[in-house]
Design a protein around this motif. Structure first.
Motif, PDB file in Angstrom:
ATOM      1  N   GLU A 121     -12.194   5.209  -1.100  1.00  0.00           N
ATOM      2  CA  GLU A 121     -12.178   4.295  -1.941  1.00  0.00           C
ATOM      3  C   GLU A 121     -11.391   4.686  -3.650  1.00  0.00           C
ATOM      4  N   SER A 143     -10.422   0.180   5.401  1.00  0.00           N
ATOM      5  CA  SER A 143      -9.363   1.677   6.063  1.00  0.00           C
ATOM      6  C   SER A 143      -9.839   2.949   5.621  1.00  0.00           C
ATOM      7  N   LEU A 160       0.576  -1.229  -0.436  1.00  0.00           N
ATOM      8  CA  LEU A 160      -0.166  -0.331  -0.403  1.00  0.00           C
ATOM      9  C   LEU A 160       0.850   1.211   0.189  1.00  0.00           C
ATOM     10  N   SER A 191      -9.878  -1.952   1.406  1.00  0.00           N
ATOM     11  CA  SER A 191      -9.855  -0.746   1.253  1.00  0.00           C
ATOM     12  C   SER A 191     -10.965   0.043   1.702  1.00  0.00           C
ATOM     13  N   ALA A 201      -8.122   4.405  -4.419  1.00  0.00           N
ATOM     14  CA  ALA A 201      -7.506   3.143  -3.755  1.00  0.00           C
ATOM     15  C   ALA A 201      -7.597   2.997  -5.383  1.00  0.00           C
ATOM     16  N   CYS A 202      -9.314   2.947  -5.387  1.00  0.00           N
ATOM     17  CA  CYS A 202      -9.783   1.422  -6.295  1.00  0.00           C
ATOM     18  C   CYS A 202      -9.943   2.238  -7.602  1.00  0.00           C
ATOM     19  N   LYS A 213      -3.339  -3.044   8.958  1.00  0.00           N
ATOM     20  CA  LYS A 213      -4.343  -3.778   7.618  1.00  0.00           C
ATOM     21  C   LYS A 213      -4.050  -5.506   8.128  1.00  0.00           C
ATOM     22  N   LEU A 243      -5.099  -8.085   1.307  1.00  0.00           N
ATOM     23  CA  LEU A 243      -5.720  -6.745   0.093  1.00  0.00           C
ATOM     24  C   LEU A 243      -6.105  -7.959  -1.124  1.00  0.00           C
ATOM     25  N   ASN A 266      -3.107   7.036  -0.202  1.00  0.00           N
ATOM     26  CA  ASN A 266      -4.029   6.160   0.212  1.00  0.00           C
ATOM     27  C   ASN A 266      -5.104   6.122   0.922  1.00  0.00           C
ATOM     28  N   THR A 267      -6.035   5.212   0.470  1.00  0.00           N
ATOM     29  CA  THR A 267      -7.314   5.214   0.936  1.00  0.00           C
ATOM     30  C   THR A 267      -7.979   5.919   2.325  1.00  0.00           C
TER      31      THR A 267
END
Lengths: 321, 321
Positions: free
Chosen positions: A133, A104, A58, A101, A136-137, A90, A94, A65-66
């Motif tokens: 989110e 977090s 991460l 995510s 992160a995604c 974590k 993952l 970072n989420t």
């Protein structure tokens, strides 16, 4: 209220999609989950000072970072310039399909709001978690984040505007989740989806979404089971999850009400009536995963009704004027 | 139980689709509805001896008539050879979107079962009503027939196998239905539909189906209203209903919770909280329909919880041996 200087929180893992409810249904579970420690600082900056349990995967860069983005967006919204150090532990794999995510991001938004004296209601924290989110995604799964934030079982009725509805669940509903240690990247799972779906299948799907919600709200376990059918997403995604059909068969034969992919996998989940059945289902799924040669983690719990919780908090030292 | 020789029954009109629930949601209303008289005869044949209120449009041939087929299928299922004369009094417009053929089929299946001493449970009559519908329309709308048969608000969770779920509705939910006298054939409305729909829209739709069911079951009137959005069928069909947007606007401004096409139209319906609002909504819709130069019928009621009812029955004369 005494102002806090640091806080440690837990945010739960979540099962999204819930078989027929692609992108609209999700629920929280008791374990696994992430732990975050946030400490107010005089630096004027938001920093990720430590991440454990991620095997270095991460980003420490706060804007990537989420958890970092959730805190940045929260502070921006309130117009506060505040230094915060974030330590993220974590405690779940993952890319597992368990809303890693989201946990977090939700934990971070919840923690910073507590540190600020909780000026916002919990449900109003969702947009910050979703921004986390998205960082992160590339997109925001409200079905994971809303469930992690609010606890319980949620329906994301609408994304624009965001409309999250809490759905009650039967007293004796238990969840079994198994995560085989195989890698199935979310983005690849997304790519499998077709932009167009047959109207006939869509009708089947919304019949099942209606049935699942009716079953949950009326504690009709058989209806819950009958409604757990996904004719749109699972037929595509299950092909990338080794042993999917065998695990399903074992779970159903052990008495599960229904079965499905958790999020975009590779975790798989079931509902059962009662803890004994949920445990038997766990063992049956473990047998199959073991026979395929994978290591795994397995979790049995009720639907988690709490959402994020405070593990420890430390009050600010009062400066003497 | 005394054996009956003739019976007169009422079967209610129904609103199917219910905005977001294309092909899966439906409910019964108190009026309009059809009246059927069935009399046992010694002819050994099922005959339609009279149809009123249809302007000569419905077939008297028993194998082509929705009520006739329902009776034929029922008798075939029980393996009974029995003469029956059917008189069908249509008390609602044909092709109105109010489940006219479903009302006739359900009334017929209900009536013949009563005449035979009710050997089947009411819910088990649905397949015969659906065969009647199939004869009339070429396909079976279980959303109309199930609602007419069972009363109340129903979810057709699945067609194969048929799985009909009763959904509770709030105490103070009222329905307003308006039928403008314009012709919109069901088959043409069906043709408008696309075989493929965007996954994105399907997700929106099943979020709304979930929201509507949750709203109904938890008496959350605002959620019911927010969920009454159809992004798949209404955008296509509403273009063939004159004044649709104006009627909607008037209904919503008068306080309706939500609005939609009843079945495949041209009837339109609303939900309101309380009878006064439902009446105000009726008047607002009437104003628009009148201004467009159409005649119309308007109906205000609760959701009909009874389904078909016996109006009158006559006992068989006992033959002396």
């Amino acid at each position: 209220m005494e102002k806090l200087s640091s806080i440690s929180v837990f945010a739960p893992a979540t099962v999204a999609n819930v078989t027929c409810g692609f992108d609209v249904l999700g629920f929280a579970i008791d374990a696994p989950g992430d732990t975050l420690e946030l400490t107010l600082t005089e630096t004027g900056e938001v920093r990720i000072t430590e991440i454990t349990g991620d095997e270095g995967k991460l980003p420490l860069a706060v804007e990537k970072n989420t958890a970092g983005v959730a805190v940045l967006e929260y502070l921006k919204h309130l117009g506060i310039k505040q230094g915060v150090d974030i330590r993220l532990h974590k405690q779940m794999p993952l890319g597992s399909g368990l809303g890693s995510s989201a946990a977090s991001a939700v934990g971070a938004a919840f923690a910073i709001n507590e540190l600020m004296g909780a000026p916002l209601e919990r449900k109003d924290l969702l947009p910050f978690a979703l921004e986390g989110e998205r960082a992160a995604c590339g997109f925001a799964h409200a079905d994971n984040a809303a469930a992690a934030l609010m606890g319980g079982f949620v329906l994301v009725r609408s994304y624009e505007p965001l409309d999250v509805v809490n759905i009650s669940v039967p007293e004796d509903l238990f969840v079994t989740v198994i995560h085989p240690d195989v890698e199935v990247p979310t983005k690849q799972m997304r790519k499998l989806l077709k932009e167009q779906v047959p109207l006939k299948d869509a009708v089947t799907q919304w019949g099942n979404v209606g049935g699942l919600i009716a079953g949950l709200m009326s504690s009709d376990y058989a209806l819950i089971g009958r409604s757990m059918e996904d004719v749109i997403v699972e037929p595509l995604r299950s092909t990338l999850i080794p042993g999917f059909q065998e695990v399903r068969k074992a779970a159903m034969e052990a008495g599960a009400l229904g079965f499905g992919i958790s999020g975009s996998g590779p975790s798989q989940f079931t509902f059962s009536q009662g803890p004994e059945t949920a445990q038997k289902v766990a063992e049956a799924m473990e047998e199959v995963i073991k026979s395929l040669g994978f290591t795994y983690q397995v979790y049995v719990s009720k639907v988690n009704m709490q959402g994020p919780t405070v593990l420890a908090a430390e009050a600010q030292q009062q400066s003497t004027v």
